[in-house]
Scaffold this active site. Structure first.
Site, PDB file in Angstrom:
ATOM      1  N   ASP A  85       0.826  -1.224   0.000  1.00 13.24           N
ATOM      2  CA  ASP A  85       0.000   0.000   0.000  1.00 13.24           C
ATOM      3  C   ASP A  85       0.850   1.260   0.000  1.00 13.24           C
ATOM      4  OD1 ASP A  85      -2.406  -1.365   0.011  1.00 13.24           O
ATOM      5  OD2 ASP A  85      -2.662  -1.258   2.189  1.00 13.24           O
ATOM      6  N   ARG A 132       0.621   4.786  17.442  1.00 11.88           N
ATOM      7  CA  ARG A 132       0.175   5.719  16.396  1.00 11.88           C
ATOM      8  C   ARG A 132       0.415   7.188  16.718  1.00 11.88           C
ATOM      9  NH1 ARG A 132       1.187   1.920  13.217  1.00 11.88           N
ATOM     10  NH2 ARG A 132      -0.474   0.485  12.686  1.00 11.88           N
TER      11      ARG A 132
END
Ligand code: ARG
Length: 389
Positions: free
Chosen positions: A13, A92
């Site tokens: 991706d 994150r």
């Protein structure tokens, strides 16, 4: 050309994002965050350049991850929906933070990530980035682009004359860092199907784990793990060591249906040997040193803390305020817990602390009992009084 800083993993991706951004008029700076995923960073760097990145940053964030994200969440007892140690969720905001710092340094116009529109990670990246840099453009190609399958992505790279090898498609989506591993998709999407043994990487099959229990003593200072078996460890090494011991004894597996922020339920299999050991141990030490009211109240805040992290709100003021509460709470959480690990189970068998609230002379049924049982008659009568007709 405009400039974008991409959070780059080296997967298919994010590899497609680089030429895709070029078509949109952007030069891409690839940012590789090392959070202990154990990848070949040299190879990933090369791949980013081959794919057209103008520059590559690779930062080792493991120390910051453990000290500033994992340990505070541990001190808060933060387990999402009572189970998940939040290994991925905690990484994150850290990655987003460094991505924005690079963007600022490089005077980039935008940042980009490879998250889908169905997950929690897009929220965690974007909320953090916007809090740090309100005007930054955020580009999430995977949410909108026309490349629907892996085959189309490979075709796309071919059409751009980008020769990158793709590893054989695993049926699973896997996220891994130094604090643990998460696996979803494939057969796991059926909540009734038992996870096949071959999806696990950090923990051995419990049937192959030693038949003899492993005992480990974990020493804490103010709620922070410092020692294993009396020997001091740096945070990263301590976590690695516990992953090792836990993994050998098959500790830390978790099969979970969870509620994502975007409103869907998903099935995830977790492996968190160190996280499981640390949460069990710290909770046990707390039960020895905290008073009853603090213990009950901290439970509410633990849930709140876990939900904030899961839902991408690590960066908001409330989290720091909660940290202040937990720092205060842990003034007495210094001591040692002995755990017994055996074929997937992890149970405390001993705990000690100079701050212990356990009073033997009050608790004992043997010699030296000082508990005045005559006081109980009146106490119990009054306790039930409000409910009598
Ligand atoms: N469900 C976890 C979270 O939201 C992990 C997400 C990534 N999982 C994965 N298998 N790629 O934090």
């Amino acid at each position: 050309m405009k400039k974008v800083v991409l959070a780059y993993s080296g997967g298919l991706d994010t590899s497609c994002i680089i030429p895709w951004m070029k078509d949109k008029g952007y030069e891409t700076i690839a940012f590789i965050a090392n959070v202990g995923q154990g990848s070949d960073f040299k190879a990933i760097k090369q791949k980013a350049l081959k794919t057209g990145a103008s520059k590559v940053y690779c930062l080792d964030l493991q120390k910051e991850f453990i000290e500033d994200y994992v340990f505070p969440a541990l001190k808060a007892g933060a387990l999402y929906e009572e189970k998940y140690v939040l290994a991925c969720a905690l990484s994150r905001p850290l990655i987003a933070k460094h991505q924005v710092l690079i963007a600022q340094k490089e005077k980039a116009d935008a940042i980009a990530h490879g998250c889908t529109g169905k997950g929690n990670d897009q929220v965690r990246f974007e909320v953090t980035a916007r809090m740090m840099s309100p005007d930054i453009d955020i580009i999430a190609p995977v949410r909108t682009w026309e490349l629907k399958t892996r085959e189309e992505e490979m075709e796309y790279l071919k059409s751009k004359n980008i020769p990158i090898e793709v590893t054989k498609k695993s049926p699973y989506s896997i996220d891994v860092n130094i604090y643990g591993r998460a696996v979803e998709c494939g057969v796991l999407e059926d909540p009734w199907s038992e996870p096949p043994e071959n999806i696990y990487a950090l923990t051995v099959d419990p049937r192959k784990a030693p038949n003899k229990p492993a005992y480990i003593d974990i020493g804490f200072v103010n709620g922070i793990p410092k020692k294993i078996e009396g020997k001091g460890y740096k945070p990263i090494d301590l976590v690695r060591q516990l992953n090792e011991i836990g993994g050998k004894n098959s500790v830390g597996r978790m099969d979970m249906i969870e509620n994502r922020l975007v409103g869907i339920k998903s099935r995830e299999i977790y492996e968190n040997p160190a996280g499981t050991i640390l949460h069990v141990a710290l909770k046990e030490l707390e039960s020895l040193v905290l008073d009853r009211e603090t213990m009950r109240f901290r439970q509410l805040l633990a849930q709140k803390y876990a939900t904030l992290i899961y839902n991408g709100l690590w960066i908001i003021p409330l989290r720091e305020q909660l940290d202040a509460f937990f720092d205060k709470l842990h003034e007495r959480t210094t001591g040692t817990v002995r755990l017994k690990l055996l074929k997937g189970s992890c149970v405390p068998v001993g705990r000690k602390s100079t701050y212990s609230r356990y009073k033997l002379k009050m608790a004992t049924y043997g010699q030296g009992d000082v508990f005045d049982q005559t006081l109980s008659e009146g106490f119990v009568k009054l306790w039930g009084t409000p409910f009598q007709e």
